[in-house]
Design a protein around this motif. Structure first.
Motif, PDB file in Angstrom:
ATOM      1  N   THR A   1     -46.148  28.362  17.328  1.00 41.96           N
ATOM      2  CA  THR A   1     -45.892  29.209  18.114  1.00 41.96           C
ATOM      3  C   THR A   1     -46.258  29.101  19.638  1.00 41.96           C
ATOM      4  OG1 THR A   1     -48.037  30.574  17.997  1.00 41.96           O
ATOM      5  CG2 THR A   1     -46.364  30.949  16.155  1.00 41.96           C
ATOM      6  N   VAL A   2     -45.575  29.911  20.486  1.00 45.91           N
ATOM      7  CA  VAL A   2     -45.664  29.790  21.924  1.00 45.91           C
ATOM      8  C   VAL A   2     -47.371  29.930  22.214  1.00 45.91           C
ATOM      9  CG1 VAL A   2     -45.562  31.006  24.016  1.00 45.91           C
ATOM     10  CG2 VAL A   2     -43.525  30.621  22.611  1.00 45.91           C
ATOM     11  N   GLU A   3     -48.151  31.130  21.581  1.00 48.49           N
ATOM     12  CA  GLU A   3     -49.443  31.088  21.927  1.00 48.49           C
ATOM     13  C   GLU A   3     -50.331  29.864  21.506  1.00 48.49           C
ATOM     14  OE1 GLU A   3     -52.900  34.293  20.564  1.00 48.49           O
ATOM     15  OE2 GLU A   3     -51.198  33.939  19.385  1.00 48.49           O
ATOM     16  N   GLN A   4     -49.961  29.475  20.362  1.00 47.85           N
ATOM     17  CA  GLN A   4     -50.615  28.342  19.922  1.00 47.85           C
ATOM     18  C   GLN A   4     -50.287  26.852  20.622  1.00 47.85           C
ATOM     19  OE1 GLN A   4     -48.894  28.566  15.740  1.00 47.85           O
ATOM     20  NE2 GLN A   4     -50.830  29.801  15.178  1.00 47.85           N
ATOM     21  N   VAL A   5     -49.170  26.749  21.008  1.00 47.76           N
ATOM     22  CA  VAL A   5     -48.793  25.572  21.717  1.00 47.76           C
ATOM     23  C   VAL A   5     -49.482  25.656  23.148  1.00 47.76           C
ATOM     24  CG1 VAL A   5     -47.069  24.467  22.879  1.00 47.76           C
ATOM     25  CG2 VAL A   5     -46.856  25.266  20.436  1.00 47.76           C
ATOM     26  N   ARG A   6     -49.711  26.772  23.654  1.00 45.47           N
ATOM     27  CA  ARG A   6     -50.149  26.918  25.101  1.00 45.47           C
ATOM     28  C   ARG A   6     -51.523  26.804  25.057  1.00 45.47           C
ATOM     29  NH1 ARG A   6     -47.162  32.621  27.109  1.00 45.47           N
ATOM     30  NH2 ARG A   6     -45.353  31.404  28.196  1.00 45.47           N
ATOM     31  N   GLN A   7     -52.265  27.028  23.833  1.00 41.92           N
ATOM     32  CA  GLN A   7     -53.539  26.727  23.624  1.00 41.92           C
ATOM     33  C   GLN A   7     -53.890  25.296  23.488  1.00 41.92           C
ATOM     34  OE1 GLN A   7     -55.551  30.014  23.614  1.00 41.92           O
ATOM     35  NE2 GLN A   7     -56.978  28.501  24.404  1.00 41.92           N
ATOM     36  N   VAL A   8     -53.097  24.392  22.766  1.00 41.39           N
ATOM     37  CA  VAL A   8     -53.186  23.281  22.745  1.00 41.39           C
ATOM     38  C   VAL A   8     -52.934  22.428  24.163  1.00 41.39           C
ATOM     39  CG1 VAL A   8     -52.303  20.980  21.906  1.00 41.39           C
ATOM     40  CG2 VAL A   8     -52.491  23.013  20.702  1.00 41.39           C
TER      41      VAL A   8
ATOM     42  N   GLY B   1     -36.523  19.308  14.665  1.00 40.54           N
ATOM     43  CA  GLY B   1     -35.729  20.260  15.624  1.00 40.54           C
ATOM     44  C   GLY B   1     -36.716  20.783  16.626  1.00 40.54           C
ATOM     45  N   LYS B   2     -37.705  20.103  16.834  1.00 39.35           N
ATOM     46  CA  LYS B   2     -38.614  20.721  18.017  1.00 39.35           C
ATOM     47  C   LYS B   2     -38.466  19.463  19.298  1.00 39.35           C
ATOM     48  CE  LYS B   2     -40.126  24.247  15.891  1.00 39.35           C
ATOM     49  NZ  LYS B   2     -39.753  25.526  16.013  1.00 39.35           N
ATOM     50  N   SER B   3     -39.120  19.862  20.139  1.00 41.16           N
ATOM     51  CA  SER B   3     -39.118  18.839  21.350  1.00 41.16           C
ATOM     52  C   SER B   3     -40.285  18.158  21.842  1.00 41.16           C
ATOM     53  CB  SER B   3     -38.336  19.585  22.589  1.00 41.16           C
ATOM     54  OG  SER B   3     -39.237  20.728  22.933  1.00 41.16           O
ATOM     55  N   SER B   4     -41.291  18.518  21.222  1.00 40.32           N
ATOM     56  CA  SER B   4     -42.609  18.019  21.971  1.00 40.32           C
ATOM     57  C   SER B   4     -43.494  17.809  20.686  1.00 40.32           C
ATOM     58  CB  SER B   4     -43.268  19.231  22.915  1.00 40.32           C
ATOM     59  OG  SER B   4     -44.516  18.788  23.103  1.00 40.32           O
ATOM     60  N   PRO B   5     -44.597  17.075  20.926  1.00 39.89           N
ATOM     61  CA  PRO B   5     -45.960  16.749  19.571  1.00 39.89           C
ATOM     62  C   PRO B   5     -46.601  17.970  19.911  1.00 39.89           C
ATOM     63  CG  PRO B   5     -45.934  15.248  21.523  1.00 39.89           C
ATOM     64  CD  PRO B   5     -44.651  15.727  21.665  1.00 39.89           C
ATOM     65  N   LEU B   6     -46.926  18.803  20.985  1.00 38.80           N
ATOM     66  CA  LEU B   6     -47.570  19.928  21.192  1.00 38.80           C
ATOM     67  C   LEU B   6     -47.333  20.986  20.059  1.00 38.80           C
ATOM     68  CD1 LEU B   6     -47.311  20.492  25.079  1.00 38.80           C
ATOM     69  CD2 LEU B   6     -49.333  20.240  23.784  1.00 38.80           C
ATOM     70  N   GLU B   7     -46.030  20.962  19.466  1.00 42.17           N
ATOM     71  CA  GLU B   7     -45.481  21.898  18.634  1.00 42.17           C
ATOM     72  C   GLU B   7     -45.928  21.405  17.080  1.00 42.17           C
ATOM     73  OE1 GLU B   7     -41.554  23.678  19.825  1.00 42.17           O
ATOM     74  OE2 GLU B   7     -41.614  21.720  20.517  1.00 42.17           O
ATOM     75  N   TYR B   8     -46.573  20.226  16.744  1.00 35.37           N
ATOM     76  CA  TYR B   8     -46.975  19.678  15.622  1.00 35.37           C
ATOM     77  C   TYR B   8     -48.109  20.278  15.212  1.00 35.37           C
ATOM     78  CZ  TYR B   8     -47.483  16.572  11.913  1.00 35.37           C
ATOM     79  OH  TYR B   8     -47.619  15.830  10.525  1.00 35.37           O
TER      80      TYR B   8
END
Length: 317
Positions: free
Chosen positions: A90-97, A118-125
């Motif tokens: 989620t946006v909140e979780q990715v921002r925290q990483v 379907g995503k664009s960044s390893p931050l979303e893993y």
């Protein structure tokens, strides 16, 4: 690990019922240990081995809490919670990483976890928080960032040493493999997983207490809304800590009482581990009937026609 005279009993069975008729079955093993690694109760075999997968994350986080990395980069309990997480991106979780990497002056492209489909960044893993934590330790210790996932890298050796110390066994005896995210994971007996969570629950180690506080105060970061770990910790604030692992692994700590529960579904089914967790937590009195009912509605009933039931119970040793 200290065992009683018996290390096994009848396993549990999870049944998927379609309008009351059995459609599928899952065999499940579970064990409860105390902080001295004594097996208190078991269903199946406490010596069954499985890779611990993401249930290891609270202990991988010891690399953060024991090295001054939190203080060096002014990381918060929210940062520590996302480090232990298997998040939903989620946006909140990715921002925290991202916050962890930003504070440690690390470019997000340094992350070596995969980019989700379907995503664009390893931050979303889902494991990106763990990876960000490892990189922060490397930055703080002036260790190489490019090969931080290698088993012989100092950060991985640091983590292995912490786990080995907790389990009182030589680090060289651990069998490792790469998890899907690329980081090392370890083969452990169910009793060893349960004893790790019992130590987490014992409240006699300041570094682990901080990890417990972060996870229980910020359960939405540990998994996400609607996920079992988040929902259980929300319903039992300050009482239980829950962390899932892939392939049917689930671990739960009974906080303040020094007891840990480890579950393994032999065919890896996610739905079965949640059903067993609810069943056993209610059997042991770790959750109230109302909490069990709330969780059952979310994780054991699937529409009008399907539901799960659990057959069996833990046997005292």
């Amino acid at each position: 690990m200290t065992m009683g005279k018996r290390t096994q009993a009848a396993a549990l069975e999870v049944r998927l019922l379609r309008e009351g008729l059995i459609e599928s079955r899952h065999i499940v093993q579970a064990v409860v240990c105390d902080e001295r690694a004594r097996v208190l109760s078991v269903a199946g075999n406490s010596e069954t081995a499985s890779f611990v997968r993401s249930a290891l994350k609270p202990f991988q986080a010891l690399a953060i809490t024991t090295t001054g990395t939190l203080e060096r980069y002014h990381l918060s309990d929210r940062d520590l919670a996302i480090i232990t997480s298997s998040h939903k991106g989620t946006v909140e979780q990715v921002r925290q990483v991202f916050n962890i990497l930003w504070r440690a002056d690390i470019d997000p492209t340094t992350l070596q976890c995969p980019i989700p489909e379907g995503k664009s960044s390893p931050l979303e893993y889902n494991c990106s928080g763990k990876h960000a934590g490892m990189l922060a330790v490397c930055q703080q210790r002036h260790w190489p960032l490019t090969n931080y996932l290698e088993r012989k890298h100092p950060v991985q050796q640091l983590i292995l040493g912490k786990v080995a110390e907790l389990l009182r066994m030589p680090a060289a005896e651990f069998i490792s493999a790469h998890d899907d995210c690329g980081a090392p994971t370890y083969l452990m007996q169910l009793g060893q997983m349960a004893s790790l969570y019992a130590l987490l629950a014992a409240s006699n180690n300041l570094d682990m207490e901080r990890i417990v506080r972060a996870m229980t105060h910020h359960p939405a970061l540990v998994a996400g809304d609607g996920e079992f770990d988040t929902e259980l910790m929300r319903l039992c604030p300050g009482e239980l800590l829950s962390k899932a692992g892939a392939e049917g692994v689930q671990c739960i700590a009974r906080l303040g009482e020094g007891m840990g529960l480890a579950i393994k579904v032999m065919d890896g089914a996610k739905r079965a581990k949640y059903a067993v967790a609810i069943h056993l937590l209610q059997q042991m009195g770790w959750i109230s009937p109302s909490v069990a009912e709330s969780l059952s509605e979310k994780f054991m009933i699937f529409g009008k026609y399907k539901r799960l039931e659990v057959v069996g119970e833990l046997s005292l040793l």
